[in-house]
Design a protein around this motif. Structure first.
Motif, PDB file in Angstrom:
ATOM      1  N   ARG A   1       0.836  -1.210   0.000  1.00 18.34           N
ATOM      2  CA  ARG A   1       0.000   0.000   0.000  1.00 18.34           C
ATOM      3  C   ARG A   1       0.868   1.255   0.000  1.00 18.34           C
ATOM      4  NH1 ARG A   1      -3.006  -3.279   3.701  1.00 18.34           N
ATOM      5  NH2 ARG A   1      -4.908  -3.991   2.694  1.00 18.34           N
TER       6      ARG A   1
ATOM      7  N   GLU B   1       3.933   1.532  -1.168  1.00 16.48           N
ATOM      8  CA  GLU B   1       4.562   1.652  -2.491  1.00 16.48           C
ATOM      9  C   GLU B   1       3.565   2.176  -3.514  1.00 16.48           C
ATOM     10  OE1 GLU B   1       6.182  -2.172  -3.358  1.00 16.48           O
ATOM     11  OE2 GLU B   1       7.852  -1.922  -1.967  1.00 16.48           O
ATOM     12  N   LEU B   2       2.351   1.677  -3.482  1.00 22.57           N
ATOM     13  CA  LEU B   2       1.337   2.144  -4.430  1.00 22.57           C
ATOM     14  C   LEU B   2       1.005   3.612  -4.222  1.00 22.57           C
ATOM     15  CD1 LEU B   2      -1.038  -0.940  -4.596  1.00 22.57           C
ATOM     16  CD2 LEU B   2       0.429  -0.048  -6.412  1.00 22.57           C
TER      17      LEU B   2
ATOM     18  N   GLN C   1       3.026   5.822  -3.569  1.00 24.20           N
ATOM     19  CA  GLN C   1       4.155   6.580  -4.115  1.00 24.20           C
ATOM     20  C   GLN C   1       4.348   6.352  -5.611  1.00 24.20           C
ATOM     21  OE1 GLN C   1       5.893   8.748  -2.138  1.00 24.20           O
ATOM     22  NE2 GLN C   1       4.350   8.198  -0.613  1.00 24.20           N
ATOM     23  N   ARG C   2       3.414   5.667  -6.258  1.00 22.98           N
ATOM     24  CA  ARG C   2       3.612   5.265  -7.656  1.00 22.98           C
ATOM     25  C   ARG C   2       3.822   6.427  -8.608  1.00 22.98           C
ATOM     26  NH1 ARG C   2      -1.808   3.637  -6.647  1.00 22.98           N
ATOM     27  NH2 ARG C   2      -3.272   4.970  -7.716  1.00 22.98           N
ATOM     28  N   ARG C   3       3.365   7.594  -8.256  1.00 20.51           N
ATOM     29  CA  ARG C   3       3.563   8.734  -9.163  1.00 20.51           C
ATOM     30  C   ARG C   3       5.049   9.098  -9.296  1.00 20.51           C
ATOM     31  NH1 ARG C   3       1.269  10.883  -4.552  1.00 20.51           N
ATOM     32  NH2 ARG C   3       2.503  12.453  -3.473  1.00 20.51           N
ATOM     33  N   TYR C   4       5.863   8.616  -8.380  1.00 23.65           N
ATOM     34  CA  TYR C   4       7.294   8.899  -8.427  1.00 23.65           C
ATOM     35  C   TYR C   4       8.070   7.831  -9.204  1.00 23.65           C
ATOM     36  CZ  TYR C   4       6.008  12.152  -4.770  1.00 23.65           C
ATOM     37  OH  TYR C   4       5.412  13.156  -4.052  1.00 23.65           O
ATOM     38  N   TYR C   5       7.409   6.761  -9.616  1.00 24.11           N
ATOM     39  CA  TYR C   5       8.070   5.680 -10.339  1.00 24.11           C
ATOM     40  C   TYR C   5       8.027   5.941 -11.842  1.00 24.11           C
ATOM     41  CZ  TYR C   5       7.372   3.018  -5.974  1.00 24.11           C
ATOM     42  OH  TYR C   5       7.367   2.593  -4.679  1.00 24.11           O
TER      43      TYR C   5
ATOM     44  N   TYR D   1       8.291   3.196 -13.982  1.00 21.70           N
ATOM     45  CA  TYR D   1       7.709   1.984 -14.548  1.00 21.70           C
ATOM     46  C   TYR D   1       6.990   1.201 -13.457  1.00 21.70           C
ATOM     47  CZ  TYR D   1      11.244   2.970 -18.080  1.00 21.70           C
ATOM     48  OH  TYR D   1      12.024   3.575 -19.027  1.00 21.70           O
ATOM     49  N   ALA D   2       6.058   0.375 -13.887  1.00 23.74           N
ATOM     50  CA  ALA D   2       5.374  -0.543 -12.968  1.00 23.74           C
ATOM     51  C   ALA D   2       5.210  -1.885 -13.671  1.00 23.74           C
ATOM     52  CB  ALA D   2       4.010   0.004 -12.579  1.00 23.74           C
TER      53      ALA D   2
ATOM     54  N   THR E   1       3.407  -5.612 -12.846  1.00 22.42           N
ATOM     55  CA  THR E   1       2.588  -6.422 -11.957  1.00 22.42           C
ATOM     56  C   THR E   1       2.957  -7.876 -12.175  1.00 22.42           C
ATOM     57  OG1 THR E   1       0.806  -4.817 -12.086  1.00 22.42           O
ATOM     58  CG2 THR E   1       0.227  -7.012 -11.288  1.00 22.42           C
TER      59      THR E   1
END
Length: 70
Positions: free
Chosen positions: A25, A27-28, A30-34, A36-37, A39
């Motif tokens: 949760r 990490e998700l 903060q996903r705007r800072y990644y 790539y993703a 799954t």
């Protein structure tokens, strides 16, 4: 979905699952800072995604310290 998969594997106790879910949760959130993703729900698709990331990173043009793009 993550919790269902972890419980289905039966490889971790409830405390470990709760800790991993809390981390996921975070990490998700903060996903705007990644950049790539990936799954990891289907291995072939995850591998293809990682290969695509590696290709993209290999092809990326980066600025060197002090250089700027015009």
């Amino acid at each position: 979905e993550l919790e269902r998969r972890m419980r289905g594997r039966r490889s971790e106790n409830d405390d470990a699952i709760a800790k991993r879910l809390l981390n996921a949760r975070s990490e998700l959130a903060q996903r705007r800072y990644y950049d790539y993703a990936v799954t990891n729900d289907e291995i072939p698709a995850a591998v293809a995604g990682i290969r695509a990331i590696l290709t993209a990173e290999h092809c990326r043009i980066r600025t060197v310290a002090g250089d700027q793009k015009s």
